[in-house]
Design a protein around this motif. Sequence first.
Motif, PDB file in Angstrom:
ATOM      1  N   ASP A 105       0.843  -1.197   0.000  1.00  0.00           N
ATOM      2  CA  ASP A 105       0.000   0.000   0.000  1.00  0.00           C
ATOM      3  C   ASP A 105       0.881   1.252   0.000  1.00  0.00           C
ATOM      4  O   ASP A 105       1.674   1.456   0.921  1.00  0.00           O
ATOM      5  N   LYS A 106       0.720   2.047  -1.047  1.00  0.00           N
ATOM      6  CA  LYS A 106       1.448   3.309  -1.235  1.00  0.00           C
ATOM      7  C   LYS A 106       2.946   3.084  -1.364  1.00  0.00           C
ATOM      8  O   LYS A 106       3.536   3.346  -2.392  1.00  0.00           O
ATOM      9  N   GLY A 107       3.615   2.656  -0.295  1.00  0.00           N
ATOM     10  CA  GLY A 107       5.016   2.250  -0.401  1.00  0.00           C
ATOM     11  C   GLY A 107       6.024   3.375  -0.527  1.00  0.00           C
ATOM     12  O   GLY A 107       7.041   3.208  -1.203  1.00  0.00           O
ATOM     13  N   ILE A 108       5.789   4.509   0.129  1.00  0.00           N
ATOM     14  CA  ILE A 108       6.758   5.600  -0.007  1.00  0.00           C
ATOM     15  C   ILE A 108       8.058   5.317   0.748  1.00  0.00           C
ATOM     16  O   ILE A 108       9.058   6.007   0.544  1.00  0.00           O
ATOM     17  N   LEU A 109       8.068   4.275   1.603  1.00  0.00           N
ATOM     18  CA  LEU A 109       9.301   3.904   2.304  1.00  0.00           C
ATOM     19  C   LEU A 109       9.967   2.672   1.701  1.00  0.00           C
ATOM     20  O   LEU A 109      11.069   2.304   2.106  1.00  0.00           O
ATOM     21  N   ILE A 110       9.306   2.036   0.736  1.00  0.00           N
ATOM     22  CA  ILE A 110       9.825   0.785   0.174  1.00  0.00           C
ATOM     23  C   ILE A 110      10.868   1.071  -0.911  1.00  0.00           C
ATOM     24  O   ILE A 110      10.658   1.889  -1.799  1.00  0.00           O
TER      25      ILE A 110
ATOM     26  N   MET B 129      -0.709   9.350  -7.021  1.00  0.00           N
ATOM     27  CA  MET B 129       0.732   9.126  -6.901  1.00  0.00           C
ATOM     28  C   MET B 129       1.537   9.778  -8.025  1.00  0.00           C
ATOM     29  O   MET B 129       2.754   9.649  -8.071  1.00  0.00           O
ATOM     30  N   ALA B 130       0.859  10.484  -8.925  1.00  0.00           N
ATOM     31  CA  ALA B 130       1.561  11.251  -9.947  1.00  0.00           C
ATOM     32  C   ALA B 130       1.942  12.640  -9.438  1.00  0.00           C
ATOM     33  O   ALA B 130       2.688  13.365 -10.091  1.00  0.00           O
ATOM     34  N   LEU B 131       1.407  13.010  -8.258  1.00  0.00           N
ATOM     35  CA  LEU B 131       1.699  14.311  -7.674  1.00  0.00           C
ATOM     36  C   LEU B 131       2.826  14.193  -6.653  1.00  0.00           C
ATOM     37  O   LEU B 131       2.847  13.259  -5.844  1.00  0.00           O
ATOM     38  N   ARG B 132       3.731  15.153  -6.679  1.00  0.00           N
ATOM     39  CA  ARG B 132       4.940  15.058  -5.862  1.00  0.00           C
ATOM     40  C   ARG B 132       4.659  15.013  -4.359  1.00  0.00           C
ATOM     41  O   ARG B 132       5.389  14.376  -3.602  1.00  0.00           O
TER      42      ARG B 132
ATOM     43  N   ASN C 201       2.581  13.393  -2.826  1.00  0.00           N
ATOM     44  CA  ASN C 201       2.248  12.029  -2.397  1.00  0.00           C
ATOM     45  C   ASN C 201       3.410  11.060  -2.586  1.00  0.00           C
ATOM     46  O   ASN C 201       3.325   9.914  -2.151  1.00  0.00           O
ATOM     47  N   GLN C 202       4.470  11.497  -3.233  1.00  0.00           N
ATOM     48  CA  GLN C 202       5.583  10.617  -3.591  1.00  0.00           C
ATOM     49  C   GLN C 202       6.726  10.706  -2.580  1.00  0.00           C
ATOM     50  O   GLN C 202       6.677  11.432  -1.606  1.00  0.00           O
ATOM     51  N   SER C 203       7.771   9.943  -2.888  1.00  0.00           N
ATOM     52  CA  SER C 203       9.065  10.036  -2.213  1.00  0.00           C
ATOM     53  C   SER C 203      10.099   9.560  -3.225  1.00  0.00           C
ATOM     54  O   SER C 203       9.760   8.935  -4.244  1.00  0.00           O
ATOM     55  N   GLU C 204      11.360   9.842  -2.978  1.00  0.00           N
ATOM     56  CA  GLU C 204      12.407   9.347  -3.878  1.00  0.00           C
ATOM     57  C   GLU C 204      12.446   7.828  -3.851  1.00  0.00           C
ATOM     58  O   GLU C 204      12.716   7.179  -4.854  1.00  0.00           O
ATOM     59  N   ASN C 205      12.161   7.257  -2.679  1.00  0.00           N
ATOM     60  CA  ASN C 205      12.095   5.794  -2.556  1.00  0.00           C
ATOM     61  C   ASN C 205      11.061   5.234  -3.527  1.00  0.00           C
ATOM     62  O   ASN C 205      11.315   4.253  -4.249  1.00  0.00           O
ATOM     63  N   TYR C 206       9.873   5.844  -3.525  1.00  0.00           N
ATOM     64  CA  TYR C 206       8.765   5.379  -4.372  1.00  0.00           C
ATOM     65  C   TYR C 206       9.108   5.495  -5.852  1.00  0.00           C
ATOM     66  O   TYR C 206       8.901   4.546  -6.617  1.00  0.00           O
TER      67      TYR C 206
END
Length: 320
Positions: free
Chosen positions: A61-66, A91-94, A96-101
């Motif tokens: 789910d989402k996975g911004i830390l994965i 998740m196309a918007l920054r 909601n994202q992370s570099e990890n994602y």
Amino acid sequence: MKKIGDVDSIDTTAKRNYKRQRIRHLLFRNGLPIYLKDFNFINRKIVDKCKEKKYDIIWIDKGILISKETLLTIKSLNRSSKIVSYSPDNMALRHNQSENYLTALPYYDCVFTNKSYILKDLYKIGAQQVKFVNNSFESTFHYPRKLSEEDRRKFGGDVGFIGSWEKERCESILYLVNNGIKVTVFGGGKWNDYKSYHPNLKIKKGLFSEEYSKALQAFKISLCFLRKMNYDLQTTRSVEIPACGGFMLAERTEEHIAMFTEDEEAAYFGTNKELLEKCRFYLANSYLRNQVAKNGTKRCTISGYSNEMTIKEMLYSIIK
């Protein structure tokens, strides 16, 4: 998922070092390639699970830390495992994202989204396969109840909204109350600034547990606004209101119309003026309003909008 197959789960909620995590995310949103630190060792927990057991599907789910490395390790342990990403956010918007994602995105076998308008955007930022799904409701929680007179007095009203404050939805509600419509809002935060705004407006604290479902049913008209920040065309309330047996008056979008036939299974508006007209019309026509609400509830079942049916379709499509 547990109704469908054998499921193990890992809680990926990062509670520690929240302040540092927030700072890193803000730096990322400002354009810096900053990775979020996995303080809770979530990636290690996932890999350890996959070492213990072979899974057909790894659902994240989402996975911004994965991390990308975690997904590659999963594949090295079991090449037949399908790795899936799902998020109810855009998740196309920054924000909601992370570099990890972003780094890991190309290594998912499938990315599910409930935002039909971002399919191309997800491909552009690295997704290899993207599939759209509608929002869904939880059938053991969102269902019509037998409401007492006390329930209707406590949670009901002519027109109601449950949710957080946003400028556009606030303006729409104020337009209604200024034009003679009685509106009840269940929500905290900035809504509290409007407690003394007008006799037609009632502001109450937010609702949780089954009180939320009761209120969606108890309102004569339940308003469904979309989050402008995410450019939504539907939201969880789009299915939760009809599933609970409530009459839904929602912003008109192509996705809403595809899910519920206009003026038969739900009602829609495009402007504040039309919103006012629809409220006046359906408040004055209780039989028609109740029929639309019943049809909306039936549509939820017939079209399989529940969590269980939606996830079953998603899992089967991955396995196929």
